[in-house]
Design an enzyme around this catalytic site. Structure first.
Site, PDB file in Angstrom:
ATOM      1  N   CYS A 178       0.812  -1.265   0.039  1.00  0.00           N
ATOM      2  CA  CYS A 178      -0.077   0.019  -0.008  1.00  0.00           C
ATOM      3  C   CYS A 178       1.016   1.350   0.079  1.00  0.00           C
ATOM      4  CB  CYS A 178      -1.057   0.062   1.058  1.00  0.00           C
ATOM      5  SG  CYS A 178      -2.412  -1.284   1.144  1.00  0.00           S
TER       6      CYS A 178
ATOM      7  N   CYS B 247      14.055   3.449  -4.294  1.00  0.00           N
ATOM      8  CA  CYS B 247      12.495   3.925  -4.597  1.00  0.00           C
ATOM      9  C   CYS B 247      12.338   4.427  -3.277  1.00  0.00           C
ATOM     10  CB  CYS B 247      11.706   3.111  -5.208  1.00  0.00           C
ATOM     11  SG  CYS B 247      11.542   1.439  -4.228  1.00  0.00           S
TER      12      CYS B 247
END
Length: 370
Positions: A189, A336
């Protein structure tokens, strides 16, 4: 069985007037116990409603602290609790909701070493976790101890709810998902995003199923996965069948312990065998004067969350068309937000002829923690 106090009768008046609940049902709730794995997006609304409903004892498992990014959906917590333990924040809020509820605080990670002990103390489990190893673990522990596991999951605008309870006639989680998905194949998520209201819907549905099970009313969704699509305002049900070949609850099972390949797997995003570097190692190299090529595969708008000095931003989606910008003869350190997209990027770069690509474990989130 203890009686309801006058204050409790006033508090639960709307329950007492429901034929399927009444005083007997409220006393059942008061004598019941629920173990909640996580006090995040799903655990927040579920805990609030279970406490308000008068569940007598609620166990909360969560080792984390409140981050400001949690506040968009984790409604147990508030601004004043940022940086502080989630369990303390949750307990403060739940005691305000209902001081009659006994709270057991477990500031630990739910692991194969403590799962059976923790689950054995409660009537059922509400799984509000966000990773596959913990879902397998909660499922396996509940199966072995014959406890219902109320499952929920969320992704962007969609959510799912069901109850896994083979001892009540339904399938288990492994019947739906037999093996662990490959690392990095399913974004978290955190990576994919989630609409803040969505976990409120799904967590509330989980709380509803918990209360039904504790009261023994209605039909629990055994073998039925309820799927909610927020964008289309629709619910649909998918039939889940017990898998005769299930390694846990099938006809010839061979999983008999909570310690197995799935429950002991790392929930990190790195793929086994993939070269990795920790942020501590990267910091040490930068401090020593090295200038490695650092590739940031996040979206441009994510740079506001923080950057690693010297990193070059090339979003993952545009990487295939920008390979000519990368050095073919140098190590490429890829990061990331938390490691999932960078793991996919490293896999792609290896296949595209960049064998020196390395995944930065934990991404910018790990970087910011130091």
């Amino acid at each position: 069985m203890p009686e309801l106090t006058p204050e409790e009768r006033q508090r639960y008046a709307r329950h007492l007037s429901i034929p399927n609940v009444g005083e007997a049902g409220q006393l059942k709730l008061k004598a019941s116990s629920v173990l909640m794995i996580g006090t995040g997006g799903l655990g927040s609304p579920a805990a609030l409603y279970l406490a308000a409903a008068g569940v007598g004892r609620v166990g909360l498992i969560d080792p984390d602290t409140v981050d400001r990014s949690n506040l968009q959906r984790q409604i147990l917590h508030g601004e004043s609790w940022v940086g502080k333990p989630k369990l303390e924040s949750a307990a403060d809020r739940l005691r305000e909701i209902n001081p009659h509820v006994e709270l057991d605080l477990h500031p630990v990670r739910f692991t194969p070493d403590n799962a059976l002990d923790l689950v054995s103390r409660y009537d059922l489990v509400l799984d509000g976790c966000d990773n596959f190893p913990t879902r397998f673990l909660s499922n396996d522990a509940c199966f072995l101890l014959k406890k219902p596991c109320v499952y929920g999951s969320i992704f962007r605008f969609e959510g799912q709810v069901t109850v896994f309870a083979p001892h009540l006639g339904g399938p288990c989680y492994r019947c739906m998902l037999p093996t662990m998905p490959p690392p990095g194949s399913a974004p978290s998520c955190e990576e994919a995003g989630v609409l803040g209201v969505l976990p409120g819907v799904i967590g509330s549905l989980q709380a509803m199923e918990v209360i039904k099970l504790l009261l023994g009313i209605g039909e629990p969704p055994l073998g039925k996965l309820t799927c909610y699509d927020a964008l289309n305002t629709s619910f649909r049900s998918l039939r889940l069948r017990r898998d005769p070949a299930c390694r846990l609850c099938g006809d010839a099972p061979f999983i008999s312990s909570v310690k197995n390949d799935e429950t002991t797997a790392s929930d990190s995003c790195s793929i086994p065998g993939m070269p990795t570097i920790t942020v501590e190692e990267l910091m040490a190299r930068l401090a020593a004067g090295e200038t490695p090529y650092i590739l940031d595969v996040r979206q441009p708008e994510e740079e506001a969350e923080g950057t690693i000095p010297g990193a070059v931003l090339i979003p993952l989606a545009t990487l295939p068309e920008r390979l000519g910008e990368l050095p073919a003869d140098r190590e490429i350190l890829v990061h990331c937000r938390s490691g999932a997209r960078s793991a996919r990027a490293v896999t792609f770069l290896h296949e595209a002829g960049f064998p020196q690509a390395v995944n930065v474990e934990g991404g910018i989130n790990a970087w910011k923690s130091f």
